[in-house]
Design a protein around this motif. Structure first.
Motif, PDB file in Angstrom:
ATOM      1  N   MET A   1       0.836  -1.185   0.000  1.00  0.00           N
ATOM      2  CA  MET A   1       0.000   0.000   0.000  1.00  0.00           C
ATOM      3  C   MET A   1       0.877   1.244   0.000  1.00  0.00           C
ATOM      4  SD  MET A   1      -2.621   1.215   2.972  1.00  0.00           S
ATOM      5  CE  MET A   1      -1.756   2.517   3.819  1.00  0.00           C
ATOM      6  N   GLU A   2       0.634   2.093  -0.929  1.00  0.00           N
ATOM      7  CA  GLU A   2       1.340   3.360  -0.957  1.00  0.00           C
ATOM      8  C   GLU A   2       0.318   4.478  -0.955  1.00  0.00           C
ATOM      9  OE1 GLU A   2       4.524   3.907  -3.651  1.00  0.00           O
ATOM     10  OE2 GLU A   2       5.607   2.197  -2.865  1.00  0.00           O
ATOM     11  N   THR A   3       0.567   5.481  -0.122  1.00  0.00           N
ATOM     12  CA  THR A   3      -0.309   6.640  -0.043  1.00  0.00           C
ATOM     13  C   THR A   3       0.391   7.785  -0.741  1.00  0.00           C
ATOM     14  OG1 THR A   3      -0.794   5.849   2.175  1.00  0.00           O
ATOM     15  CG2 THR A   3      -1.681   7.964   1.585  1.00  0.00           C
ATOM     16  N   SER A   4      -0.391   8.629  -1.397  1.00  0.00           N
ATOM     17  CA  SER A   4       0.214   9.725  -2.148  1.00  0.00           C
ATOM     18  C   SER A   4      -0.125  11.061  -1.500  1.00  0.00           C
ATOM     19  CB  SER A   4      -0.301   9.696  -3.583  1.00  0.00           C
ATOM     20  OG  SER A   4       0.479  10.535  -4.382  1.00  0.00           O
ATOM     21  N   SER A   5       0.814  12.014  -1.584  1.00  0.00           N
ATOM     22  CA  SER A   5       0.614  13.339  -1.016  1.00  0.00           C
ATOM     23  C   SER A   5       0.125  14.303  -2.086  1.00  0.00           C
ATOM     24  CB  SER A   5       1.945  13.851  -0.448  1.00  0.00           C
ATOM     25  OG  SER A   5       2.834  14.123  -1.509  1.00  0.00           O
ATOM     26  N   SER A   6      -0.169  15.529  -1.654  1.00  0.00           N
ATOM     27  CA  SER A   6      -0.594  16.553  -2.610  1.00  0.00           C
ATOM     28  C   SER A   6       0.532  16.887  -3.580  1.00  0.00           C
ATOM     29  CB  SER A   6      -1.046  17.811  -1.869  1.00  0.00           C
ATOM     30  OG  SER A   6       0.027  18.341  -1.119  1.00  0.00           O
ATOM     31  N   SER A   7       1.756  16.594  -3.190  1.00  0.00           N
ATOM     32  CA  SER A   7       2.888  16.846  -4.075  1.00  0.00           C
ATOM     33  C   SER A   7       3.118  15.666  -5.028  1.00  0.00           C
ATOM     34  CB  SER A   7       4.155  17.087  -3.246  1.00  0.00           C
ATOM     35  OG  SER A   7       4.461  15.924  -2.500  1.00  0.00           O
ATOM     36  N   GLY A   8       2.303  14.599  -4.898  1.00  0.00           N
ATOM     37  CA  GLY A   8       2.451  13.437  -5.757  1.00  0.00           C
ATOM     38  C   GLY A   8       3.472  12.438  -5.257  1.00  0.00           C
ATOM     39  N   ILE A   9       4.028  12.675  -4.081  1.00  0.00           N
ATOM     40  CA  ILE A   9       5.038  11.774  -3.528  1.00  0.00           C
ATOM     41  C   ILE A   9       4.335  10.697  -2.701  1.00  0.00           C
ATOM     42  CG2 ILE A   9       6.976  11.634  -1.922  1.00  0.00           C
ATOM     43  CD1 ILE A   9       7.863  14.355  -3.010  1.00  0.00           C
ATOM     44  N   ALA A  10       4.696   9.453  -2.944  1.00  0.00           N
ATOM     45  CA  ALA A  10       4.064   8.307  -2.290  1.00  0.00           C
ATOM     46  C   ALA A  10       4.796   7.942  -1.006  1.00  0.00           C
ATOM     47  CB  ALA A  10       4.061   7.121  -3.238  1.00  0.00           C
ATOM     48  N   VAL A  11       4.088   7.277  -0.108  1.00  0.00           N
ATOM     49  CA  VAL A  11       4.689   6.749   1.120  1.00  0.00           C
ATOM     50  C   VAL A  11       4.922   5.259   0.905  1.00  0.00           C
ATOM     51  CG1 VAL A  11       4.382   6.350   3.585  1.00  0.00           C
ATOM     52  CG2 VAL A  11       3.524   8.466   2.544  1.00  0.00           C
ATOM     53  N   ASN A  12       6.175   4.844   0.921  1.00  0.00           N
ATOM     54  CA  ASN A  12       6.538   3.447   0.750  1.00  0.00           C
ATOM     55  C   ASN A  12       5.949   2.635   1.907  1.00  0.00           C
ATOM     56  OD1 ASN A  12       8.370   1.059   1.247  1.00  0.00           O
ATOM     57  ND2 ASN A  12       9.187   1.779  -0.695  1.00  0.00           N
ATOM     58  N   SER A  13       5.426   1.448   1.618  1.00  0.00           N
ATOM     59  CA  SER A  13       4.776   0.633   2.655  1.00  0.00           C
ATOM     60  C   SER A  13       5.733   0.247   3.780  1.00  0.00           C
ATOM     61  CB  SER A  13       4.136  -0.607   2.039  1.00  0.00           C
ATOM     62  OG  SER A  13       5.103  -1.389   1.389  1.00  0.00           O
ATOM     63  N   GLU A  14       7.038   0.180   3.515  1.00  0.00           N
ATOM     64  CA  GLU A  14       8.015  -0.129   4.567  1.00  0.00           C
ATOM     65  C   GLU A  14       7.966   0.922   5.674  1.00  0.00           C
ATOM     66  OE1 GLU A  14      12.796  -0.847   5.316  1.00  0.00           O
ATOM     67  OE2 GLU A  14      12.143   0.332   3.588  1.00  0.00           O
ATOM     68  N   CYS A  15       7.651   2.170   5.325  1.00  0.00           N
ATOM     69  CA  CYS A  15       7.561   3.239   6.326  1.00  0.00           C
ATOM     70  C   CYS A  15       6.550   2.879   7.406  1.00  0.00           C
ATOM     71  CB  CYS A  15       7.145   4.559   5.664  1.00  0.00           C
ATOM     72  SG  CYS A  15       8.333   5.213   4.479  1.00  0.00           S
ATOM     73  N   ILE A  16       5.422   2.333   6.995  1.00  0.00           N
ATOM     74  CA  ILE A  16       4.349   1.982   7.920  1.00  0.00           C
ATOM     75  C   ILE A  16       4.725   0.722   8.702  1.00  0.00           C
ATOM     76  CG2 ILE A  16       1.904   1.361   8.071  1.00  0.00           C
ATOM     77  CD1 ILE A  16       1.826   3.004   5.240  1.00  0.00           C
ATOM     78  N   LYS A  99      13.147  22.040   1.198  1.00  0.00           N
ATOM     79  CA  LYS A  99      12.172  22.460   2.207  1.00  0.00           C
ATOM     80  C   LYS A  99      10.753  22.424   1.638  1.00  0.00           C
ATOM     81  CE  LYS A  99      15.326  25.592   4.583  1.00  0.00           C
ATOM     82  NZ  LYS A  99      15.568  26.977   4.951  1.00  0.00           N
ATOM     83  N   MET A 100      10.598  22.866   0.396  1.00  0.00           N
ATOM     84  CA  MET A 100       9.266  22.896  -0.219  1.00  0.00           C
ATOM     85  C   MET A 100       8.723  21.486  -0.443  1.00  0.00           C
ATOM     86  SD  MET A 100       9.701  26.080  -2.864  1.00  0.00           S
ATOM     87  CE  MET A 100       8.202  25.702  -3.752  1.00  0.00           C
ATOM     88  N   ILE A 101       9.565  20.597  -0.965  1.00  0.00           N
ATOM     89  CA  ILE A 101       9.117  19.221  -1.232  1.00  0.00           C
ATOM     90  C   ILE A 101       8.757  18.516   0.079  1.00  0.00           C
ATOM     91  CG2 ILE A 101       9.829  16.943  -2.065  1.00  0.00           C
ATOM     92  CD1 ILE A 101      11.524  18.391  -4.174  1.00  0.00           C
ATOM     93  N   TYR A 102       9.614  18.648   1.086  1.00  0.00           N
ATOM     94  CA  TYR A 102       9.339  17.994   2.371  1.00  0.00           C
ATOM     95  C   TYR A 102       8.084  18.569   3.023  1.00  0.00           C
ATOM     96  CZ  TYR A 102      13.330  14.856   2.787  1.00  0.00           C
ATOM     97  OH  TYR A 102      14.207  13.811   2.621  1.00  0.00           O
ATOM     98  N   SER A 103       7.925  19.874   2.939  1.00  0.00           N
ATOM     99  CA  SER A 103       6.756  20.518   3.531  1.00  0.00           C
ATOM    100  C   SER A 103       5.459  20.044   2.867  1.00  0.00           C
ATOM    101  CB  SER A 103       6.898  22.038   3.411  1.00  0.00           C
ATOM    102  OG  SER A 103       5.741  22.661   3.868  1.00  0.00           O
ATOM    103  N   SER A 104       5.462  19.977   1.546  1.00  0.00           N
ATOM    104  CA  SER A 104       4.237  19.599   0.834  1.00  0.00           C
ATOM    105  C   SER A 104       3.957  18.095   0.895  1.00  0.00           C
ATOM    106  CB  SER A 104       4.307  20.067  -0.624  1.00  0.00           C
ATOM    107  OG  SER A 104       5.348  19.410  -1.307  1.00  0.00           O
ATOM    108  N   SER A 105       4.922  17.302   1.303  1.00  0.00           N
ATOM    109  CA  SER A 105       4.747  15.843   1.346  1.00  0.00           C
ATOM    110  C   SER A 105       4.505  15.315   2.754  1.00  0.00           C
ATOM    111  CB  SER A 105       5.998  15.160   0.782  1.00  0.00           C
ATOM    112  OG  SER A 105       6.273  15.650  -0.495  1.00  0.00           O
ATOM    113  N   LYS A 106       4.684  16.152   3.756  1.00  0.00           N
ATOM    114  CA  LYS A 106       4.633  15.709   5.146  1.00  0.00           C
ATOM    115  C   LYS A 106       3.314  15.032   5.508  1.00  0.00           C
ATOM    116  CE  LYS A 106       3.616  18.393   8.538  1.00  0.00           C
ATOM    117  NZ  LYS A 106       3.499  19.360   9.588  1.00  0.00           N
TER     118      LYS A 106
END
Length: 140
Positions: A1-16, A99-106
């Motif tokens: 399962m990968e979740t996507s942010s408003s910036s289009g960046i996904a959260v890798n399932s390993e993170c969870i 900073k912008m990418i991390y902020s929009s993906s948090k």
């Protein structure tokens, strides 16, 4: 399962998965997350089973952004407590683009980490010192 942010960046399932090891299994003390090299997903950069708070903060880069989670232990009058703390690390010396990418993906990562009690925004090491985090936890 990968979740996507408003910036289009996904959260890798390993993170969870690793977060669950910290939260439920207590097998991990802290996790540091970063953007993948291709800037398309958030991945686990480091996890530590027995790291101290000083070791954790020394693993945060002085010139780039990261996300992190720490199982923070502290003392209260009637004993020891733990709170899971989420960090959005964005040092002054990081590039504006980073900073912008991390902020929009948090939020994409933050939404997947159920059970976080406190969130810390850090731009320098004083803001993420043990004392500063302890003070914020005491106010929650």
């Amino acid at each position: 399962m990968e979740t996507s942010s408003s910036s289009g960046i996904a959260v890798n399932s390993e993170c969870i998965d690793v977060f669950q090891s910290l939260k439920i299994g207590k097998k991990v003390k802290y996790i540091i997350y970063k953007l993948s090299d291709d800037k398309k997903s958030i991945v686990v950069e480091k996890q530590s089973a027995a790291g101290s708070y000083d070791e954790f903060t020394s693993d945060l880069p002085s010139d780039d952004c990261r996300y992190a989670v720490f199982d923070f232990e502290y003392k209260v009058a009637d004993g020891d407590r733990n709170k899971i703390v989420f960090y959005a690390w964005s040092p002054e010396s990081a590039t504006i683009k980073s900073k912008m990418i991390y902020s929009s993906s948090k939020e994409a990562l933050r939404k997947t980490l159920t059970g976080v009690a406190v969130e810390i925004q850090g731009t320098d090491f004083d803001e993420v010192s043990h004392e500063a985090v302890q003070e914020k936890i005491n106010r929650v």
